[in-house]
Design a protein around this motif. Structure first.
Motif, PDB file in Angstrom:
ATOM      1  N   GLY A  82      85.805  39.836  39.284  1.00 29.52           N
ATOM      2  CA  GLY A  82      86.483  39.994  40.560  1.00 29.52           C
ATOM      3  C   GLY A  82      87.773  39.194  40.647  1.00 29.52           C
ATOM      4  N   ASP A  83      88.223  38.963  41.860  1.00 30.75           N
ATOM      5  CA  ASP A  83      89.479  38.250  42.095  1.00 30.75           C
ATOM      6  C   ASP A  83      89.253  36.741  42.190  1.00 30.75           C
ATOM      7  N   ASP A  84      90.289  35.983  41.807  1.00 34.41           N
ATOM      8  CA  ASP A  84      90.309  34.523  41.971  1.00 34.41           C
ATOM      9  C   ASP A  84      89.163  33.841  41.247  1.00 34.41           C
ATOM     10  N   VAL A  85      88.862  34.291  40.056  1.00 31.61           N
ATOM     11  CA  VAL A  85      87.808  33.696  39.222  1.00 31.61           C
ATOM     12  C   VAL A  85      88.431  32.671  38.283  1.00 31.61           C
TER      13      VAL A  85
ATOM     14  N   GLY B 278      89.930  41.388  37.569  1.00 35.80           N
ATOM     15  CA  GLY B 278      90.567  41.417  38.871  1.00 35.80           C
ATOM     16  C   GLY B 278      91.850  40.605  38.913  1.00 35.80           C
ATOM     17  N   LYS B 279      92.306  40.331  40.109  1.00 30.74           N
ATOM     18  CA  LYS B 279      93.559  39.611  40.301  1.00 30.74           C
ATOM     19  C   LYS B 279      93.355  38.100  40.187  1.00 30.74           C
ATOM     20  N   ARG B 280      94.397  37.432  39.702  1.00 30.04           N
ATOM     21  CA  ARG B 280      94.480  35.972  39.689  1.00 30.04           C
ATOM     22  C   ARG B 280      93.351  35.311  38.897  1.00 30.04           C
ATOM     23  N   LEU B 281      92.913  35.939  37.817  1.00 31.34           N
ATOM     24  CA  LEU B 281      91.975  35.275  36.906  1.00 31.34           C
ATOM     25  C   LEU B 281      92.681  34.104  36.235  1.00 31.34           C
TER      26      LEU B 281
END
Length: 224
Positions: free
Chosen positions: A95-98, A75-78
């Motif tokens: 997912g995002d922000d992980v 996802g985004k911003r890993l």
């Protein structure tokens, strides 16, 4: 692609207080390089250019020490901090922000086919050395403790620690160890030991009663 790259850089500044300058982040952060290489490899993988995708993946592994299969969905911003020894399997979904730290494995448990790697929700933090193994979901807003081994599904807003992993906090509140959903071999052993003690007590009481009855019979015989 370039929009995702920009958000990946922003994730570094948001999660790493040591990040100072854009130039430094772009050219020295191996986690960022591994993510960018995987995004390229994943695009080729979806077009069924499997060999080229794997070549890019292996080159990235050699350069960064981070192995992400081109089939994994990110996802985004890993943000991968330090990153050495991180392994992410083919059917893993993130997912995002992980946030993932060094030594983490998101892998399978055998040679099963199909979906065999975990699905990681949004805003999850996986601390160094943790192993998340199997085809199940780690919900949103979860924290996986350092060196934990997670083998079963984790509900959202949970904190997991230990080997095997056990839920110690849910929705911001600490929970009783005996009520968690993940197995704990120490607790299981204590329960089994307690059952065996109860059985021994019952057996001892039975032997005492039999001896007492036998003793009374002997007294009755002598009195006659």
């Amino acid at each position: 692609m370039f929009k995702n790259m920009k958000s990946d850089i922003q994730a570094v500044f948001e999660n790493d207080p040591a990040a100072r300058r854009l130039f430094e982040v772009i050219f020295t952060y191996s986690g960022l390089h591994a993510i960018w290489a995987q995004r390229v490899a994943h695009a080729l993988y979806k077009r069924r250019w499997f060999t080229l995708a794997r070549i890019i993946s292996q080159c990235s592994r050699f350069m960064t020490g981070i192995e992400i299969h081109p089939g994994a969905t990110i996802g985004k911003r890993l943000f991968i901090d330090h990153g050495m020894g991180v392994v992410i399997g083919e059917t893993c979904e993130i997912g995002d922000d992980v946030v993932i730290y060094q030594g983490v494995t998101l892998g399978g448990t055998g040679k099963e086919k199909g979906k065999r790697h975990p699905t990681i929700g949004n805003n999850v933090v996986i601390a160094s050395g943790a192993k998340v193994l199997g085809s199940f979901t780690v919900g949103d807003q979860c924290n996986i403790g350092a060196n934990s081994v997670v083998l079963k599904e984790v509900p959202s807003n949970s904190t997991v620690v230990g080997i095997p992993g056990r839920i110690v906090k849910k929705d911001g509140r600490r929970i009783d160890r005996l009520s968690h959903q993940l197995p704990d071999p120490v607790v299981d052993a204590m329960r089994l030991l307690q059952l065996e003690i109860e059985e021994l007590r019952m057996e001892l009481d039975r032997v005492k009663r039999e001896r007492h009855q036998l003793h009374e019979q002997e007294l009755s015989t002598h009195s006659e």
